[in-house]
Design an enzyme around this catalytic site. Structure first.
Site, PDB file in Angstrom:
ATOM      1  N   ASP A   1       0.881  -1.168   0.000  1.00 56.47           N
ATOM      2  CA  ASP A   1       0.000   0.000   0.000  1.00 56.47           C
ATOM      3  C   ASP A   1       0.913   1.211   0.000  1.00 56.47           C
ATOM      4  O   ASP A   1       1.531   1.537   1.018  1.00 56.47           O
ATOM      5  CB  ASP A   1      -0.884  -0.022   1.246  1.00 56.47           C
ATOM      6  CG  ASP A   1      -1.786   1.216   1.359  1.00 56.47           C
ATOM      7  OD1 ASP A   1      -1.609   2.167   0.562  1.00 56.47           O
ATOM      8  OD2 ASP A   1      -2.649   1.234   2.260  1.00 56.47           O
ATOM      9  N   VAL A   2       1.037   1.866  -1.138  1.00 54.53           N
ATOM     10  CA  VAL A   2       2.034   2.928  -1.274  1.00 54.53           C
ATOM     11  C   VAL A   2       1.632   4.224  -0.581  1.00 54.53           C
ATOM     12  O   VAL A   2       2.392   5.193  -0.599  1.00 54.53           O
ATOM     13  CB  VAL A   2       2.374   3.192  -2.760  1.00 54.53           C
ATOM     14  CG1 VAL A   2       3.200   2.044  -3.325  1.00 54.53           C
ATOM     15  CG2 VAL A   2       1.126   3.431  -3.586  1.00 54.53           C
TER      16      VAL A   2
ATOM     17  N   TYR B   1     -10.780  14.438  -6.139  1.00 50.74           N
ATOM     18  CA  TYR B   1      -9.894  13.975  -7.200  1.00 50.74           C
ATOM     19  C   TYR B   1      -9.178  15.166  -7.841  1.00 50.74           C
ATOM     20  O   TYR B   1      -7.961  15.114  -8.071  1.00 50.74           O
ATOM     21  CB  TYR B   1     -10.715  13.210  -8.234  1.00 50.74           C
ATOM     22  CG  TYR B   1      -9.898  12.465  -9.263  1.00 50.74           C
ATOM     23  CD1 TYR B   1      -9.266  11.271  -8.934  1.00 50.74           C
ATOM     24  CD2 TYR B   1      -9.776  12.929 -10.567  1.00 50.74           C
ATOM     25  CE1 TYR B   1      -8.531  10.564  -9.877  1.00 50.74           C
ATOM     26  CE2 TYR B   1      -9.050  12.228 -11.521  1.00 50.74           C
ATOM     27  CZ  TYR B   1      -8.423  11.052 -11.169  1.00 50.74           C
ATOM     28  OH  TYR B   1      -7.694  10.365 -12.099  1.00 50.74           O
TER      29      TYR B   1
END
Length: 248
Positions: free
Chosen positions: A68-69, A160
């Site tokens: 999970d970056v 976003y």
């Protein structure tokens, strides 16, 4: 090999979110230019292994690595695994992202925070992890996957928009600080691309509103990533790949 393709033999590349869609296309393109490629994934192990198999079947070197970056400890572990399996990272493509469609009324704080962590914080964490080695070797290429939503209204939501606009700011900030050390940092900003995430775009008939009259293809984004990886004089830029939906 064509002189217009970068020569990435003896280079190691990391593509975050590389198991499908645009990330998959980028991983395969980098391998075709000679790079050994680490294919990062969070959940889709089978698909990541398929990308690795495709690269290896073509004679390349690749490694699937789960992380999970958006979590610093997992990024540290991932980089260590890549260095042991392939070598130090020379090319970083920050492609991992999330984009849950949400209007203003339904957007929650939790979704806002999650989107910024996956789309923006992850790029910071991965860049910080590989940049010291790139600077020491005086060669590195970092490419961040932005979006047309960074500078336009977008369709996904304000969370976003904010994450991708922040990613472009991050790109310029890093680029200005490492340019003299042989490291370039650029962003590639796709418009509507025909991937698994494109179902809402198709439902909204977005293709008909684009000047080119169709959605983009993942390999068209990958071509532009290869272009900036191969050009040491381009840095701090955002390259739009959007079918003419906007001109930046």
């Amino acid at each position: 090999m064509s002189a217009l393709l970068p020569d990435l033999n003896n280079r190691v590349a990391l593509v975050t979110g590389g198991s499908r869609g645009i990330g998959r296309a980028i991983a395969i393109a980098l391998a075709s230019a000679g790079a050994a490629v680490a294919v990062n994934y969070r959940q889709r192990a089978d698909e990541a292994e398929q990308v690795v198999a495709q690269i290896e079947n073509a004679g390349g070197r690749a490694l699937a690595v789960r992380a999970d970056v958006s979590a610093a400890s997992e990024v540290t572990g991932m980089i260590g695994e890549i260095e042991r399996g392939l070598g130090a990272v020379d090319v970083l493509v920050n492609n991992a992202g999330t984009g849950t469609f949400s209007d203003i009324e339904s957007l929650t704080e939790a979704e806002f925070d999650h989107t910024l962590a996956v789309n923006l914080k992850s790029a910071f964490l991965c860049t910080q992890a590989v940049l010291p080695g790139m600077r020491a070797r005086r060669w590195g290429r970092i490419v961040n996957l932005s979006s047309a939503a960074a500078r336009g209204a977008g369709l996904v939501g304000v969370h976003y928009n904010a994450s991708k606009a922040g990613l472009e700011g991050l790109t310029r900030g890093y680029a200005s600080r490492v340019a003299r050390e042989g490291v370039t940092v650029n962003a590639v900003a796709p418009g509507p691309i025909d991937t698994e995430m494109a179902a809402p775009l198709k439902a909204a008939n977005v293709a008909e509103r684009l000047p080119v009259g169709r959605l983009g293809e993942a390999n068209e984004v990958a071509q532009v990533v290869l272009m900036v990886v191969g050009n040491g004089f381009v840095t701090g830029q955002t390259i739009a790949v959007n079918g003419g939906v906007s001109f930046i």
